[in-house]
Scaffold this motif. Structure first.
Motif, PDB file in Angstrom:
ATOM      1  N   ARG A 149       0.859  -1.177   0.000  1.00  7.29           N
ATOM      2  CA  ARG A 149       0.000   0.000   0.000  1.00  7.29           C
ATOM      3  C   ARG A 149       0.899   1.231   0.000  1.00  7.29           C
ATOM      4  O   ARG A 149       1.930   1.256   0.671  1.00  7.29           O
ATOM      5  N   ALA A 150       0.490   2.238  -0.740  1.00  3.39           N
ATOM      6  CA  ALA A 150       1.335   3.412  -0.914  1.00  3.39           C
ATOM      7  C   ALA A 150       1.471   4.175   0.389  1.00  3.39           C
ATOM      8  O   ALA A 150       0.470   4.478   1.062  1.00  3.39           O
ATOM      9  N   VAL A 151       2.729   4.476   0.774  1.00  5.23           N
ATOM     10  CA  VAL A 151       2.994   5.317   1.949  1.00  5.23           C
ATOM     11  C   VAL A 151       3.699   6.611   1.543  1.00  5.23           C
ATOM     12  O   VAL A 151       3.786   7.528   2.346  1.00  5.23           O
ATOM     13  N   GLU A 152       4.235   6.666   0.324  1.00  2.13           N
ATOM     14  CA  GLU A 152       4.802   7.896  -0.225  1.00  2.13           C
ATOM     15  C   GLU A 152       4.356   8.027  -1.666  1.00  2.13           C
ATOM     16  O   GLU A 152       4.304   7.034  -2.397  1.00  2.13           O
ATOM     17  N   TRP A 153       4.058   9.253  -2.058  1.00  4.46           N
ATOM     18  CA  TRP A 153       3.508   9.501  -3.402  1.00  4.46           C
ATOM     19  C   TRP A 153       3.928  10.925  -3.797  1.00  4.46           C
ATOM     20  O   TRP A 153       3.377  11.890  -3.307  1.00  4.46           O
ATOM     21  N   ASN A 154       4.954  11.027  -4.657  1.00  6.24           N
ATOM     22  CA  ASN A 154       5.507  12.358  -4.927  1.00  6.24           C
ATOM     23  C   ASN A 154       4.687  13.097  -5.986  1.00  6.24           C
ATOM     24  O   ASN A 154       3.800  12.518  -6.640  1.00  6.24           O
ATOM     25  N   ALA A 157       4.258  11.505  -9.410  1.00  4.35           N
ATOM     26  CA  ALA A 157       3.252  10.446  -9.430  1.00  4.35           C
ATOM     27  C   ALA A 157       1.857  11.044  -9.570  1.00  4.35           C
ATOM     28  O   ALA A 157       0.990  10.476 -10.258  1.00  4.35           O
ATOM     29  N   GLU A 158       1.636  12.182  -8.927  1.00  2.00           N
ATOM     30  CA  GLU A 158       0.343  12.851  -9.078  1.00  2.00           C
ATOM     31  C   GLU A 158       0.119  13.264 -10.523  1.00  2.00           C
ATOM     32  O   GLU A 158      -0.972  13.091 -11.079  1.00  2.00           O
ATOM     33  N   ARG A 159       1.190  13.848 -11.154  1.00  2.00           N
ATOM     34  CA  ARG A 159       1.045  14.299 -12.543  1.00  2.00           C
ATOM     35  C   ARG A 159       0.864  13.130 -13.505  1.00  2.00           C
ATOM     36  O   ARG A 159       0.071  13.206 -14.448  1.00  2.00           O
ATOM     37  N   ILE A 160       1.613  12.037 -13.274  1.00  2.00           N
ATOM     38  CA  ILE A 160       1.574  10.919 -14.228  1.00  2.00           C
ATOM     39  C   ILE A 160       0.264  10.158 -14.139  1.00  2.00           C
ATOM     40  O   ILE A 160      -0.381   9.871 -15.158  1.00  2.00           O
ATOM     41  N   PHE A 161      -0.131   9.807 -12.909  1.00  2.00           N
ATOM     42  CA  PHE A 161      -1.289   8.931 -12.748  1.00  2.00           C
ATOM     43  C   PHE A 161      -2.578   9.665 -12.415  1.00  2.00           C
ATOM     44  O   PHE A 161      -3.651   9.066 -12.439  1.00  2.00           O
ATOM     45  N   GLN A 166      -3.088  12.320  -1.144  1.00  2.00           N
ATOM     46  CA  GLN A 166      -3.989  11.761  -0.142  1.00  2.00           C
ATOM     47  C   GLN A 166      -4.923  10.709  -0.735  1.00  2.00           C
ATOM     48  O   GLN A 166      -5.348   9.785  -0.062  1.00  2.00           O
ATOM     49  N   GLU A 167      -5.217  10.854  -2.034  1.00  2.00           N
ATOM     50  CA  GLU A 167      -6.053   9.844  -2.698  1.00  2.00           C
ATOM     51  C   GLU A 167      -5.315   8.531  -2.864  1.00  2.00           C
ATOM     52  O   GLU A 167      -5.901   7.443  -2.763  1.00  2.00           O
ATOM     53  N   ALA A 168      -3.993   8.632  -3.137  1.00  2.00           N
ATOM     54  CA  ALA A 168      -3.225   7.424  -3.461  1.00  2.00           C
ATOM     55  C   ALA A 168      -2.758   6.677  -2.225  1.00  2.00           C
ATOM     56  O   ALA A 168      -2.636   5.442  -2.244  1.00  2.00           O
ATOM     57  N   LEU A 169      -2.452   7.396  -1.125  1.00  2.00           N
ATOM     58  CA  LEU A 169      -1.914   6.734   0.055  1.00  2.00           C
ATOM     59  C   LEU A 169      -2.891   5.683   0.577  1.00  2.00           C
ATOM     60  O   LEU A 169      -4.090   5.912   0.660  1.00  2.00           O
ATOM     61  N   GLY A 170      -2.315   4.537   0.885  1.00  2.00           N
ATOM     62  CA  GLY A 170      -3.127   3.452   1.406  1.00  2.00           C
ATOM     63  C   GLY A 170      -3.711   2.539   0.350  1.00  2.00           C
ATOM     64  O   GLY A 170      -4.378   1.553   0.689  1.00  2.00           O
ATOM     65  N   HIS A 171      -3.463   2.805  -0.918  1.00  2.25           N
ATOM     66  CA  HIS A 171      -3.998   1.972  -1.992  1.00  2.25           C
ATOM     67  C   HIS A 171      -2.873   1.184  -2.664  1.00  2.25           C
ATOM     68  O   HIS A 171      -1.710   1.591  -2.664  1.00  2.25           O
ATOM     69  N   GLU A 175      -5.142  -1.243  -7.504  1.00  4.21           N
ATOM     70  CA  GLU A 175      -6.272  -0.333  -7.355  1.00  4.21           C
ATOM     71  C   GLU A 175      -6.037   1.000  -8.060  1.00  4.21           C
ATOM     72  O   GLU A 175      -6.995   1.707  -8.372  1.00  4.21           O
ATOM     73  N   LEU A 176      -4.758   1.346  -8.291  1.00  5.80           N
ATOM     74  CA  LEU A 176      -4.441   2.685  -8.793  1.00  5.80           C
ATOM     75  C   LEU A 176      -4.242   2.744 -10.304  1.00  5.80           C
ATOM     76  O   LEU A 176      -4.859   3.557 -10.981  1.00  5.80           O
ATOM     77  N   PHE A 177      -3.348   1.898 -10.855  1.00 11.87           N
ATOM     78  CA  PHE A 177      -2.980   2.119 -12.264  1.00 11.87           C
ATOM     79  C   PHE A 177      -2.737   0.844 -13.066  1.00 11.87           C
ATOM     80  O   PHE A 177      -2.392   0.928 -14.244  1.00 11.87           O
ATOM     81  N   VAL A 178      -2.829  -0.335 -12.503  1.00 12.33           N
ATOM     82  CA  VAL A 178      -2.560  -1.569 -13.246  1.00 12.33           C
ATOM     83  C   VAL A 178      -3.809  -1.982 -14.017  1.00 12.33           C
ATOM     84  O   VAL A 178      -4.883  -2.127 -13.413  1.00 12.33           O
ATOM     85  N   PRO A 179      -3.701  -2.207 -15.347  1.00 13.24           N
ATOM     86  CA  PRO A 179      -4.868  -2.658 -16.112  1.00 13.24           C
ATOM     87  C   PRO A 179      -5.224  -4.089 -15.742  1.00 13.24           C
ATOM     88  O   PRO A 179      -4.361  -4.878 -15.330  1.00 13.24           O
TER      89      PRO A 179
END
Length: 777
Positions: A149-154, A157-161, A166-171, A175-179
């Motif tokens: 689960r994501a604990v850091e998200w620079n 990463a926000e721009r790319i995905f 705060q949306e990405a942390l814990g996922h 759940e975030l970007f894998v097809p």
């Protein structure tokens, strides 16, 4: 007297004084004293300590004297003062030492504190820079815990995905970007990372952004370890390469379009060449026939002008096609043995007539150190020399043109060719551009000399393709000296081939029955005119279909096949004829392709169809008669065209009888040998074209015999025979073993009569091609 003691009255007076002092004044005085003491220096404090220590000692001793003796004794006071003084000295020394140590330690602590402040400042600066870089860099940094689960998200990463931190942390990545299609491989990779396996870089893969876009990212994943080498997380870095991949695809598409455009250009040039060469064949052929007829002087001058103009136009076409081929890298170089001095002499003789027409002297000079034979592309060298000679003659009005061949002075392992003239020369500006395409020394509108401006560009590229370099020295009105070098690759003079000096048809040569397949009536007329005064019999057909039908009904010694015809073109007709010959067991008749379509791969395409040689239109009468003369001589002498000399090496009598029956009705002459040892002996006694070698024999097997034969040929510089390995032991690796032994072909038993005759026909045809290659220049 100090010894009589001190009475108690002063003490009572002092007590009385303090009793009458105002309380507020006492407090003010004490405060003042304390403030003064706090502002003292260490020396002042030490002095005060000593003073008060002495006073204290006096008071203590006096009190003890009063208590013990009832009076204050002087000896007590002196003893107390001395003792206090000694103790004070010791105490002062200890205090001074402690103060020194304390001062040193204090300095160290101050320096350490300063260093810590510097480290803190550096860390803060580094942290600021790292944070700034993390915000600006295009690489996404993501840290996952052991549950992935994501604990850091620079910010990247926000721009790319598209997910805020705060949306990405814990996922998880799933759940975030894998097809969905990549769930299984990604989950497996995640499990491997948590087990401590370093994944490193991965190939670009598809990911899904928050808004559903498909992007391509390059990933780098590494596990994070505690000091005890336990995985406590995973660091992932992702770079969005969608734009680069799109650019790569765009570049690939552009490359393919450029190649298609280049191919279209080549096809266009070849088509135009075909359309021009077809009537040019008629013009040059008819003018050549007219020049051999009875003409008055004026008519001869007209015909000669027409013939020369046609040849000039043909030269322009050849220049454009050669330049196009060289640019596309489609001009291969052959590697044959030739005599460089002979090439120079022949080139001078070819240009002698053009020079004499302008009243110029053309000479050649060959250095004594020039090797008699070397390896390389004789045809391209001749093309270079004729091009340079043609330019020298064109731009020289009076004087001489000289060709010199010698070893290069600065590098004896190189040949240097020099073509010097006494012509108009060139300026410095003209020299700088003379080898550029479409440039002439007199490139203005009023230029006196014609041409495409491609000759020298082609020459330079050919020289460089052959491993050399070309340059020019000239001055305006001082003539020009074109020089080029080629690396020397010395060869044995005995390997030289000596073509006929003059292509004339001798009367004693046998008459051939020739079939011409040509759809253009005017070309048939020219061809018939070329053969009008020869002993050969000519049969003409209009297309490939008619040619196939005539070959099946009648016997011909030679076929000239135009490759561009209606109904059935020359390629298809040739393939049908070859197929019919194989099915019926007929020996292949030599087929020579005729084409005005001067594409680079045309000759190869003709040979693949089954033609033994290739002639490009327009065809000169002497060249045509040279080909026919060569074929007629081979038929008359029982050479390649009338059969091969075959040595059959076979230990089994039944197989010898079988092969003799196969070849009984063929034009081939067969000699038998019972084993490899006998085969080696017969090769030394007789001349053979082909050896059919069984590989399993007593006394000496076929592989050993082949090796001995190849050694014998090499020792005597003999042209290698064609050796066919024949075996019933068709195991894996047998073909490679036969090749290593020196065999040219490998066939497994059983072999049918049709297969054997077809194979021999192919070998005979190839030998005929090799013998006539020099005629194609």
């Amino acid at each position: 007297m100090l010894g009589s003691g001190i009475t108690k009255q002063p003490l009572r007076n002092l007590q009385h004084f303090f009793d009458h002092v105002d309380a507020s004044m006492t407090n003010l005085l004490l405060d003042h004293i304390i403030l003064r003491i706090l502002s003292w220096t260490p020396v002042q404090i030490l002095a005060a300590s000593l003073l008060f220590s002495e006073l204290g000692s006096v008071v203590v001793v006096s009190a003890m004297s009063l208590w013990l003796h009832g009076t204050i004794r002087n000896d007590f006071i002196i003893t107390g003062i001395v003792t206090a003084l000694l103790v004070s000295v010791v105490v002062v020394f200890i205090l001074l030492r402690m103060m020194h140590l304390l001062r040193g330690r204090t300095h160290e602590l101050q320096q350490l504190n300063a260093d810590l402040h510097q480290v803190r400042d550096a860390l803060l600066l580094m942290n600021d820079r790292l944070a700034s870089s993390m915000r600006r860099m295009p690489v996404a940094f993501i840290v996952w815990d052991t549950s992935f689960r994501a604990v850091e998200w620079n910010p990247a990463a926000e721009r790319i995905f598209g997910y805020e931190r705060q949306e990405a942390l814990g996922h998880t990545p799933l759940e975030l970007f894998v097809p969905p299609a990549a769930y299984e491989p990604v989950a497996a990779a995640m499990a491997n990372l948590l087990q401590g396996e370093e994944a490193g870089y991965s190939a670009p893969g598809n990911n899904i952004t928050k808004d559903g876009r498909i992007i391509s990212c390059l990933w780098f994943n590494v596990p994070l370890f505690t000091p005890e080498r336990k995985v406590h997380g995973v660091l992932s870095m992702a770079l969005d390469v969608t734009t680069q991949e799109e650019m790569g695809r765009a570049l690939q598409e552009a490359k393919e379009k450029a190649e298609a455009a280049n191919q279209a250009k080549s096809d266009f040039l070849a088509t135009m060449s075909h359309e021009i060469r077809t009537p040019m064949n008629v013009v040059l052929g008819m003018s050549e026939l007219l020049l051999e007829s009875e003409l008055n002087p004026e008519q001869r001058r007209y015909v000669q002008t027409m013939h020369h103009s046609g040849r000039a136009l043909l030269g322009v076409i050849n220049d454009i096609l050669d330049f196009s081929r060289i640019e596309a890298g489609r001009i291969p170089l052959v590697d044959l043995v030739y005599a460089p001095a002979q090439v120079v002499q022949e080139s001078v003789r070819l240009m002698q007539m053009a020079a004499e027409e302008k009243g110029l002297i053309v000479e050649e000079s060959i250095g004594s150190a020039v090797p008699g034979a070397m390896r390389g592309d004789e045809g391209r060298l001749r093309q270079i020399l004729i091009n340079l000679l043609g330019n020298a003659i064109k731009f020289t009005d009076r004087g001489r043109v000289e060709v010199r061949l010698d070893l290069a002075k600065s590098a004896p392992e190189w040949l240097q060719f020099t073509v010097a003239d006494t012509g108009i020369g060139m300026t410095e500006e003209q020299l700088s551009a003379i080898f550029e395409p479409f440039v002439q020394a007199d490139g203005g509108i009023t230029r006196r000399f014609g041409g495409t401006g491609l000759g020298l560009a082609i020459t330079r590229r050919l020289v460089r393709r052959m491993g050399g370099e070309i340059w020019v020295e000239s001055g305006l009105g001082q003539g020009s000296r074109f020089m080029f070098t080629l690396p020397i690759r010395v060869a044995d003079v005995t390997e030289l081939t000596h073509p006929l000096a003059e292509p004339v048809l001798e009367r004693e040569v046998s008459s051939l029955r020739i079939l011409l397949a040509e759809d253009q009536e005017i070309n048939r007329m020219v061809f018939a005119g070329f053969l009008n005064r020869t002993p050969h019999r000519l049969v003409m057909v209009h297309d490939g279909q008619e040619a196939v039908e005539r070959v099946m009904r009648e016997s011909f010694d030679l076929i000239f096949m135009d490759v561009r015809m209606p109904r059935l073109d020359g390629y298809a007709a040739t393939r049908r004829i070859r197929a019919w010959e194989q099915e019926s067991g007929h020996i292949p008749v030599p087929i020579i392709a005729l084409s005005a379509h001067a594409a680079q791969d045309e000759q190869q395409r003709c040979q693949e169809a089954g033609c033994m040689a290739y002639l490009a239109k327009p065809i000169h009468r002497k060249v045509l008669l040279r080909h026919i003369d060569q074929m007629a001589r081979q038929l008359a002498t029982g050479g390649v065209l009338s059969g091969l000399r075959i040595l059959l090496v076979e230990d089994t009598e039944e197989n010898r009888i079988l092969f003799a029956a196969y070849l009984q009705d063929s034009p081939h002459r067969v000699t038998m040998a019972h084993d490899g040892l006998e085969a080696v002996a017969k090769v030394a006694e007789e001349v053979f074209d082909v050896v059919i070698m069984d590989v399993r024999m007593p006394r000496m097997d076929g592989y050993t015999a082949t090796t001995r034969i190849r050694q014998w040929e090499a020792e005597r510089n003999r042209s290698p025979m064609t050796i066919i390995a024949l075996t019933a032991h068709a195991m894996e690796g047998e073909s490679e073993r036969s090749r290593q032994a020196g065999c040219d072909f490998y066939r497994s038993k059983p072999i049918s009569k049709k297969q054997l005759l077809t194979m021999l026909a192919t070998i005979g045809q190839q030998r005929a091609v090799n013998m006539s290659e020099w005629l194609n220049y």
